[in-house]
Design an enzyme around this catalytic site. Structure first.
Site, PDB file in Angstrom:
ATOM      1  N   HIS A   1       0.860  -1.185   0.007  1.00 28.48           N
ATOM      2  CA  HIS A   1       0.050  -0.085   0.202  1.00 28.48           C
ATOM      3  C   HIS A   1       0.960   1.224  -0.083  1.00 28.48           C
ATOM      4  O   HIS A   1       2.053   1.101   0.005  1.00 28.48           O
ATOM      5  CB  HIS A   1      -0.840   0.071   1.003  1.00 28.48           C
ATOM      6  CG  HIS A   1      -0.222  -0.006   2.441  1.00 28.48           C
ATOM      7  ND1 HIS A   1       0.661  -0.843   3.050  1.00 28.48           N
ATOM      8  CD2 HIS A   1       0.162   1.075   3.508  1.00 28.48           C
ATOM      9  CE1 HIS A   1       1.083  -0.230   4.163  1.00 28.48           C
ATOM     10  NE2 HIS A   1       0.877   0.961   4.219  1.00 28.48           N
TER      11      HIS A   1
ATOM     12  N   ASP B   1       0.669   5.387   1.652  1.00 31.89           N
ATOM     13  CA  ASP B   1       0.139   5.970   2.723  1.00 31.89           C
ATOM     14  C   ASP B   1      -0.672   7.432   2.093  1.00 31.89           C
ATOM     15  O   ASP B   1      -0.130   7.646   1.032  1.00 31.89           O
ATOM     16  CB  ASP B   1       1.005   6.501   3.733  1.00 31.89           C
ATOM     17  CG  ASP B   1       1.644   5.532   4.537  1.00 31.89           C
ATOM     18  OD1 ASP B   1       0.967   4.112   4.410  1.00 31.89           O
ATOM     19  OD2 ASP B   1       2.504   5.571   5.497  1.00 31.89           O
TER      20      ASP B   1
ATOM     21  N   HIS C   1       4.478  -0.024   0.042  1.00 31.86           N
ATOM     22  CA  HIS C   1       5.616  -0.702   0.963  1.00 31.86           C
ATOM     23  C   HIS C   1       4.368  -1.776   1.546  1.00 31.86           C
ATOM     24  O   HIS C   1       3.384  -1.913   1.698  1.00 31.86           O
ATOM     25  CB  HIS C   1       6.136   0.067   2.209  1.00 31.86           C
ATOM     26  CG  HIS C   1       5.256   1.254   2.625  1.00 31.86           C
ATOM     27  ND1 HIS C   1       4.679   2.233   2.241  1.00 31.86           N
ATOM     28  CD2 HIS C   1       4.495   1.207   3.880  1.00 31.86           C
ATOM     29  CE1 HIS C   1       3.871   2.882   2.897  1.00 31.86           C
ATOM     30  NE2 HIS C   1       3.609   2.409   3.985  1.00 31.86           N
TER      31      HIS C   1
ATOM     32  N   ARG D   1       6.055  -8.533  16.090  1.00 31.83           N
ATOM     33  CA  ARG D   1       6.506  -7.459  15.918  1.00 31.83           C
ATOM     34  C   ARG D   1       5.769  -6.255  16.116  1.00 31.83           C
ATOM     35  O   ARG D   1       4.498  -6.435  16.020  1.00 31.83           O
ATOM     36  CB  ARG D   1       7.090  -7.341  14.229  1.00 31.83           C
ATOM     37  CG  ARG D   1       7.398  -5.996  13.843  1.00 31.83           C
ATOM     38  CD  ARG D   1       7.567  -6.042  12.239  1.00 31.83           C
ATOM     39  NE  ARG D   1       8.391  -4.745  12.013  1.00 31.83           N
ATOM     40  CZ  ARG D   1       7.477  -3.671  11.472  1.00 31.83           C
ATOM     41  NH1 ARG D   1       6.120  -3.702  11.471  1.00 31.83           N
ATOM     42  NH2 ARG D   1       8.054  -2.423  11.012  1.00 31.83           N
TER      43      ARG D   1
END
Length: 337
Positions: free
Chosen positions: A213, A215, A269, A280
């Site tokens: 995607h 941002d 990304h 994570r």
């Protein structure tokens, strides 16, 4: 091993649909990318005299133009503030799924707590993660028994807002954005912060932690722990961003690509899932304008037509509903058919 949230149970139809296909391999293609060496910028140079200041800004401009991503050190955000957000965020994620999915969880708006992708219709649209996304206006409303989370978020938001605004003003000046543009149009209440948790992927399929995607905002400031998993697309290749404990990651969003008339790049990304039994965590701060602020290219000829953030988000919702994916800026090109 049981899971909470129960991803596989909740999205059983997707996994069944994939495993029943006879014309595809049992697993999706591996998603691990090559290592990336992101530009690393020492922000203390902004205060080391005029020459060093200009060199530092030039490095930021170059990184925003060529990579759309860079890392910053000596950024002024105290590590203890970030550690406090991680600690309190982990406590939220450790609560039972039945609690996290109830109405008015933490007195937050609907969909503030998210897991997976409720719109997914195939494994390629599914992601293996949880998130707590909070509009800054909601932070004071957090319950009294979550006052440590409230205190941590307030401190983090104050530092992230300062840093994001400073970097946007410096990058904006190089493309002739009017002075104080971001101060006037990006009041803190317009932005939001998100704590992400990416559990180890226990599925037989190769599922990403977050699908590819871009941002939507002006810029995103990201803190990540030492597990790794963030990847960005550069020249058609996925590159893995190795965590650096003392650095924050900055990436350009769609709105800044428009504002800069395409000079700064909003890059695709994703996050790959860990298969090493390690979760994570990351903290993302999204620096955004008011919904009704008109975003217009600086310079000519203009690549994109003028639009508001509200219009842009509405178009994204329509595209996701119709296609399952965000089409993004291609919808707003001046020469779009």
């Amino acid at each position: 091993m049981s899971q909470d949230p129960p991803y596989k149970k909740a999205y059983n139809s997707i996994f069944k649909m994939y495993s029943s296909r006879s014309n595809v391999p049992k697993k999706l293609p591996p998603v691990q990318g090559d290592d990336a060496t992101l530009p690393l910028i020492d922000l203390s140079r902004l205060f080391s005299g005029e020459i060093e200041h200009e060199r530092c800004v030039e490095e930021m401009v170059e990184a925003a133009s060529e990579w759309g991503f860079f890392q910053v050190v000596n950024h002024g955000v105290p590590q203890e503030v970030l550690d406090m957000v991680y600690h309190e965020g982990r406590k939220v994620f450790d609560q039972p799924c039945s609690e996290k999915t109830r109405e008015n969880f933490l007195n937050l708006s609907k969909n503030s707590y998210r897991r997976g992708n409720p719109n997914a219709t195939s494994p390629s649209q599914f992601f293996w993660s949880e998130a707590l996304q909070i509009d800054l206006t909601e932070i004071p409303n957090l319950p009294e028994d979550n006052k440590n989370l409230r205190t941590a978020l307030e401190a983090c938001v104050q530092e992230m807002t300062r840093l994001a605004q400073m970097m946007c003003e410096l990058l904006g000046k190089r493309v002739k954005v009017k002075p104080n543009y971001f101060e006037e149009n990006c009041i803190p209440a317009n932005s939001n912060i998100r704590i992400n948790k990416y559990p180890p992927c226990l599925s037989d399929s190769e599922i990403v932690g977050l699908i590819p995607h871009t941002d939507t905002d002006f810029i995103t400031v990201l803190s990540q722990d030492t597990v790794g998993g963030l990847e960005l697309k550069n020249d058609g290749r996925w590159l893995a961003v190795k965590p650096r404990p003392d650095a924050l990651i900055v990436n350009i969003g769609d709105l800044f690509q428009v504002l800069s008339n395409g000079l700064y790049k909003s890059i695709e990304h994703r996050v790959v899932s860990s298969r090493r039994c390690r979760e994570r965590l990351s903290i993302a701060f999204f620096f955004s304008p008011d919904q009704d602020v008109e975003i217009e290219c600086v310079g000519n000829p203009k690549l994109y037509r003028r639009f508001t953030l509200k219009e842009y988000k509405e178009q994204i919702r329509r595209d996701v509903k119709a296609t399952g994916d965000k089409v993004g800026l291609a919808r707003f090109l001046v020469d779009e058919p």
